[in-house]
Design a protein around this motif. Structure first.
Motif, PDB file in Angstrom:
ATOM      1  N   GLY A   6       0.821  -1.203   0.000  1.00 37.92           N
ATOM      2  CA  GLY A   6       0.000   0.000   0.000  1.00 37.92           C
ATOM      3  C   GLY A   6       0.860   1.260   0.000  1.00 37.92           C
ATOM      4  N   GLN A   7       1.952   1.210   0.798  1.00 38.53           N
ATOM      5  CA  GLN A   7       2.843   2.373   0.853  1.00 38.53           C
ATOM      6  C   GLN A   7       3.543   2.590  -0.489  1.00 38.53           C
ATOM      7  N   ARG A   8       3.957   1.493  -1.135  1.00 37.68           N
ATOM      8  CA  ARG A   8       4.587   1.635  -2.449  1.00 37.68           C
ATOM      9  C   ARG A   8       3.623   2.234  -3.458  1.00 37.68           C
ATOM     10  N   GLN A   9       2.365   1.781  -3.373  1.00 35.02           N
ATOM     11  CA  GLN A   9       1.362   2.270  -4.305  1.00 35.02           C
ATOM     12  C   GLN A   9       1.099   3.762  -4.052  1.00 35.02           C
ATOM     13  N   ASP A  25      -5.267  -4.246   0.325  1.00 36.12           N
ATOM     14  CA  ASP A  25      -6.358  -4.528   1.247  1.00 36.12           C
ATOM     15  C   ASP A  25      -7.274  -3.303   1.323  1.00 36.12           C
ATOM     16  N   PRO A  26      -8.489  -3.475   1.880  1.00 32.14           N
ATOM     17  CA  PRO A  26      -9.469  -2.373   1.840  1.00 32.14           C
ATOM     18  C   PRO A  26      -8.969  -1.082   2.490  1.00 32.14           C
ATOM     19  N   ALA A  40      -5.796   0.039   2.743  1.00 28.25           N
ATOM     20  CA  ALA A  40      -4.824   0.668   1.846  1.00 28.25           C
ATOM     21  C   ALA A  40      -5.548   1.271   0.644  1.00 28.25           C
ATOM     22  N   ARG A  41      -6.574   0.572   0.165  1.00 24.81           N
ATOM     23  CA  ARG A  41      -7.321   1.044  -0.981  1.00 24.81           C
ATOM     24  C   ARG A  41      -8.010   2.373  -0.658  1.00 24.81           C
ATOM     25  N   ARG A  42      -8.567   2.453   0.565  1.00 25.89           N
ATOM     26  CA  ARG A  42      -9.234   3.692   0.956  1.00 25.89           C
ATOM     27  C   ARG A  42      -8.236   4.848   1.003  1.00 25.89           C
ATOM     28  N   GLY A  43      -7.007   4.557   1.458  1.00 28.13           N
ATOM     29  CA  GLY A  43      -5.974   5.605   1.497  1.00 28.13           C
ATOM     30  C   GLY A  43      -5.710   6.168   0.108  1.00 28.13           C
ATOM     31  N   ILE A  44      -5.629   5.271  -0.882  1.00 28.45           N
ATOM     32  CA  ILE A  44      -5.402   5.699  -2.270  1.00 28.45           C
ATOM     33  C   ILE A  44      -6.590   6.536  -2.753  1.00 28.45           C
ATOM     34  N   HIS A  45      -7.810   6.063  -2.433  1.00 30.89           N
ATOM     35  CA  HIS A  45      -9.012   6.802  -2.862  1.00 30.89           C
ATOM     36  C   HIS A  45      -9.003   8.225  -2.319  1.00 30.89           C
ATOM     37  N   GLU A  46      -8.562   8.343  -1.063  1.00 28.85           N
ATOM     38  CA  GLU A  46      -8.557   9.655  -0.404  1.00 28.85           C
ATOM     39  C   GLU A  46      -7.649  10.627  -1.166  1.00 28.85           C
TER      40      GLU A  46
END
Lengths: 308, 284
Positions: free
Chosen positions: A132-135, A160-161, A163-169
């Motif tokens: 998630g951090q790399r993404q 995972d959900p 990490a996905r929410r972090g990207i969405h934000e």
């Protein structure tokens, strides 16, 4: 107009990856390209990025031709490629500094790290970061020069959900500044949650295009009703309104219908005319997932249409 | 253009990554010392003069290995892992990426040659008959001639397994024919003739000129011109052969062009270069 595509075709030898795509994407908002693996999503965005040349048709991104005006276009777009490839032996701060040096103008590295929530990891090596951090770092790389258009190829695949929410934000914040985002995904919830407009691609063709709500409304999907009454009742009014009985689950009688509004009116007739009272009513409208499966059908497992 | 900032930050990033990859660092710095001690103990005869006589060959081996192995692998790895593909969607010019790999290799070479020179000076009391400036110029030209060959290998290698195969294939003739591993006077006549085709021969010749015979740049202009030509052609060819992605085909026409250009310089040197002074036995 941020993107204008006319009659775009792409062939790899005898394999047709895109067959006649026409698209107009105005500025602002998040546009999702949704489709099974091999539908041609990646080919489409890579043509917009100038990584691949169209076989036929014209493409204009921010008023520029990605093939002949690549350098000027690359200064104004931010890109995240499908497989994240970041030098493993650098820190996030060094990676952002490296990519910042490629552009005439860029934002300070500290701001860039903060934007994607990696301030605490600024001195860790990329090889020690989580997926998630790399993404998020890959997103930071795409945003470091404050681009007008962000093109993301499967930004959340495999996360995972949380990490996905972090990207969405991060993506929502970027949109809030009035910029445009194009992203590919094969997560339907992601398209529904995040996108202002969803374009469904199947086997190299656009098969649906609209807001998630419009797509659901247009679909021929069935709604399901679960109704629980006190005492026996006659379902004739419901059947007359087009609902089909579909058995009983516990206390609930199940009906399926293509016209849920008529079923609700018929339910009112039952309550007025019969000696029963309503204990519970639940309804499930077709979701974007139902619509999607209806559109891509048996292709959901992908078909050969794309390299890699 | 955005060449200079991109070039310098790419070079800085490559050097940082090299320093952080412990295995590469230790190998690159230890390999020349291993050769130094092995050769000096075996062949120097224990005198500073003998020790100095071996140094041109040892420096040359350091330059070949440093030019070929690291940079080729770094370029293939960046291409295979998609780092170059990610660079490609930014406005970074290809020439900045190519030259930064070359600059990184030169920085690494400078470190390993300097370390080898210092150890040789302290332990084996080597001396330089000519000027130190001339020696630095010759070493630099040697690096500039050899690094682009390693980079060409990096550009045409299909994957990380092919890169060492190509560089090993080049490494051994360059080491044995040039007189770097076996002193030139001991090579049979036919090998001495063949050696005139190998670019490193001119590097050993120039290094011996300055270190053993005390010659200046003027006397060494013949072999140095060969090295300078190799450098210019090599850098130009890298522009032709560079690939951003492993799916891009290696352009056969251009590889042929590259190989013919390099062979042409070697053939030219074969016929035009003056007789090699290092073929004389040093201690009659």
């Amino acid at each position: 107009m941020t993107i204008r595509i006319d009659g775009l075709e792409k062939r790899y030898g005898s394999v047709v990856a895109l067959r006649g795509i026409d698209l107009e994407i105005p500025g602002g908002g998040i546009v999702g390209l949704l489709g099974p693996n091999g539908a041609g999503k990646t080919t489409l965005v890579e043509i917009m990025e100038g990584l691949r040349e169209p076989t036929r048709g014209s493409v204009s991104v921010l008023g520029l031709d990605p093939t002949t005006q690549a350098r000027r276009l690359k200064e104004r777009i931010g890109v995240q490629l499908q497989s994240t490839s970041i030098p493993l032996d650098l820190t996030p701060a060094e990676v952002l500094g490296l990519y910042a040096s490629f552009y005439p103008r860029s934002r300070p590295i500290d701001e860039g790290l903060e934007q994607v929530g990696l301030e605490a990891k600024r001195k860790a090596l990329v090889r020690n970061l989580s997926g998630g951090q790399r993404q998020r770092l890959a997103l930071g790389m795409a945003l470091i020069h404050e681009p007008e258009l962000l093109i993301l190829d499967e930004p959340t695949t495999g996360l995972d959900p949380v990490a996905r929410r972090g990207i969405h934000e991060v993506i929502r914040q970027y949109r809030a500044s009035g910029h445009s985002v194009i992203l590919t995904t094969h997560y339907i919830e992601e398209a529904e949650l995040l996108c202002d407009r969803v374009i469904v691609i199947r086997a190299g063709e656009v098969v649906a295009d609209g807001t998630p709500f419009q797509l659901i409304a247009k679909a021929e999907g069935v709604s399901t009703l679960w109704i629980a009454f006190s005492g026996p009742f006659d379902p004739a009014p419901l059947v007359k309104a087009g609902a089909t009985p579909h058995g009983v689950e516990g206390n609930h009688h199940r009906f399926v219908t293509r016209d849920p509004a008529a079923a609700v009116v018929a339910l009112g007739d039952i309550l007025r005319g019969q000696e029963v009272s309503l204990v519970d009513l639940r309804m499930k409208r077709p979701t974007l997932e139902d619509v999607y499966l209806e559109l891509v059908g048996g292709d959901a497992d992908g078909e050969p249409g794309e390299e890699e | 253009m955005s060449f200079l900032p991109a070039f310098s930050s790419l070079t800085r990033a490559h050097v940082l990554m090299f320093l952080r990859s412990r295995a590469a660092l230790v190998w690159t710095l230890a390999f020349p010392q291993f050769f130094l001690f092995m050769f000096e103990f075996a062949f120097s005869g224990g005198t500073p003069r003998g020790a100095t006589y071996l140094m041109p060959g040892l420096f040359t081996i350091t330059l070949i290995s440093g030019s070929f192995f690291g940079v080729a692998l770094r370029m293939v790895t960046e291409r295979e892992t998609g780092v170059l593909r990610r660079h490609r969607v930014t406005p970074v010019p290809a020439v900045a990426v190519i030259l930064s790999h070359g600059a990184t290799a030169l920085v690494v070479l400078a470190c390993s040659v300097t370390l080898q020179a210092v150890v040789a000076r302290l332990v084996f009391r080597i001396g330089v008959a000519g000027s130190a400036t001339t020696l630095v110029i010759v070493l630099l030209l040697g690096g500039l001639a050899l690094v682009p060959i390693g980079m060409i290998a990096g550009s045409i290698a299909r994957d990380t397994r092919a890169a060492p195969a190509i560089t090993n294939f080049l490494f051994f003739p360059m080491m044995f024919l040039s007189g770097a591993a076996i002193p030139f006077p001991f090579l049979p006549a036919w090998m001495q003739r063949l050696a005139r085709l190998v670019p490193t021969t001119y590097l050993v010749e120039s290094l011996q000129g300055v270190m053993v015979r005390g010659q200046g740049l003027g006397r060494l202009r013949g072999p140095l011109l060969v090295l300078a030509l190799m450098a210019a052609i090599g850098i130009g060819l890298n522009g032709l052969l560079f690939r951003w992605e492993s799916t891009e085909p290696v352009r056969r026409g251009r590889v042929t062009l590259a190989l013919s250009a390099l062979l042409l310089v070697c053939w030219g040197a074969y016929f035009l270069a003056p007789p090699l002074e290092m073929s004389q036995r040093p201690f009659p």
